[in-house]
Design a protein around this motif. Structure first.
Motif, PDB file in Angstrom:
ATOM      1  N   SER A  12       0.788  -1.231   0.000  1.00 26.86           N
ATOM      2  CA  SER A  12       0.000   0.000   0.000  1.00 26.86           C
ATOM      3  C   SER A  12       0.823   1.285   0.000  1.00 26.86           C
ATOM      4  N   THR A  13       2.151   1.169  -0.145  1.00 21.60           N
ATOM      5  CA  THR A  13       3.005   2.360  -0.086  1.00 21.60           C
ATOM      6  C   THR A  13       4.018   2.358  -1.223  1.00 21.60           C
ATOM      7  N   ARG A  14       4.066   3.487  -1.930  1.00 23.18           N
ATOM      8  CA  ARG A  14       5.021   3.664  -3.020  1.00 23.18           C
ATOM      9  C   ARG A  14       5.882   4.892  -2.736  1.00 23.18           C
ATOM     10  N   LEU A  15       7.129   4.819  -3.174  1.00 24.65           N
ATOM     11  CA  LEU A  15       8.048   5.945  -3.126  1.00 24.65           C
ATOM     12  C   LEU A  15       8.227   6.423  -4.551  1.00 24.65           C
ATOM     13  N   VAL A  16       7.917   7.695  -4.802  1.00 25.88           N
ATOM     14  CA  VAL A  16       8.056   8.266  -6.137  1.00 25.88           C
ATOM     15  C   VAL A  16       9.223   9.250  -6.097  1.00 25.88           C
ATOM     16  N   LEU A  17      10.287   8.901  -6.799  1.00 24.51           N
ATOM     17  CA  LEU A  17      11.466   9.751  -6.873  1.00 24.51           C
ATOM     18  C   LEU A  17      11.357  10.610  -8.125  1.00 24.51           C
ATOM     19  N   HIS A  18      11.614  11.901  -7.965  1.00 28.06           N
ATOM     20  CA  HIS A  18      11.566  12.840  -9.083  1.00 28.06           C
ATOM     21  C   HIS A  18      12.897  13.574  -9.158  1.00 28.06           C
ATOM     22  N   LEU A  19      13.410  13.780 -10.367  1.00 27.23           N
ATOM     23  CA  LEU A  19      14.521  14.712 -10.484  1.00 27.23           C
ATOM     24  C   LEU A  19      14.055  16.039  -9.908  1.00 27.23           C
ATOM     25  N   ARG A  20      14.956  16.740  -9.264  1.00 30.19           N
ATOM     26  CA  ARG A  20      14.596  17.979  -8.562  1.00 30.19           C
ATOM     27  C   ARG A  20      13.806  18.944  -9.451  1.00 30.19           C
ATOM     28  N   SER A  21      14.243  19.127 -10.686  1.00 30.73           N
ATOM     29  CA  SER A  21      13.556  20.055 -11.594  1.00 30.73           C
ATOM     30  C   SER A  21      12.134  19.591 -11.884  1.00 30.73           C
ATOM     31  N   GLY A  22      11.939  18.298 -12.053  1.00 27.18           N
ATOM     32  CA  GLY A  22      10.599  17.764 -12.282  1.00 27.18           C
ATOM     33  C   GLY A  22       9.709  17.920 -11.066  1.00 27.18           C
TER      34      GLY A  22
END
Length: 128
Positions: free
Chosen positions: A44-54
């Protein structure tokens, strides 16, 4: 079922993904593609990593400077005190910064670390 999505800005998707995979988080992606990557922490838990600019484009504001401030502390449960220590030790070996020894407060045992981008995390176990 309610799902939780933890969104964090990172400098480098590949190194951030490798760090979290060392903790046991998984991904269907062989490697990052584009500006984001999703890792599974639990059903039930996801980690969404984004490039800083995104991340900044998505939120419309500058990302927090983790050198000088904290916007959030991400806390995840563990099945035992031993697992708390094991997970923080894995984070440390993978390049994270430990935040001292574990602390007990009644039935709760907790220990924290900062990831490669300075985001603060803690693992905790509640006995009982």
């Amino acid at each position: 079922m309610t799902m939780t999505f933890i969104n964090l800005p990172v400098r480098d998707l590949t190194t951030a993904a490798e760090f979290y995979q060392a903790l046991g988080f998984t991904s269907d992606q062989a490697e990052p593609g584009g500006d984001s990557m999703v890792l599974t922490i639990s059903d039930s838990t996801r980690l969404v990593l984004h490039l800083r600019s995104g991340f900044e484009s998505y939120t419309g504001v500058a990302a927090t400077d983790t050198e000088t401030s904290r916007e959030v502390v991400v806390g995840l449960s563990a099945q035992s005190r031993e697992q708390v220590d094991e997970l923080v030790d894995k984070a440390t070996v993978a390049g994270g910064q430990p935040l001292g020894p574990g602390t007990a407060n009644g039935p709760m045992y907790m220990r924290g670390f900062r990831d490669l981008d300075g985001h603060q995390w803690s693992f905790l176990h509640l006995a009982g």
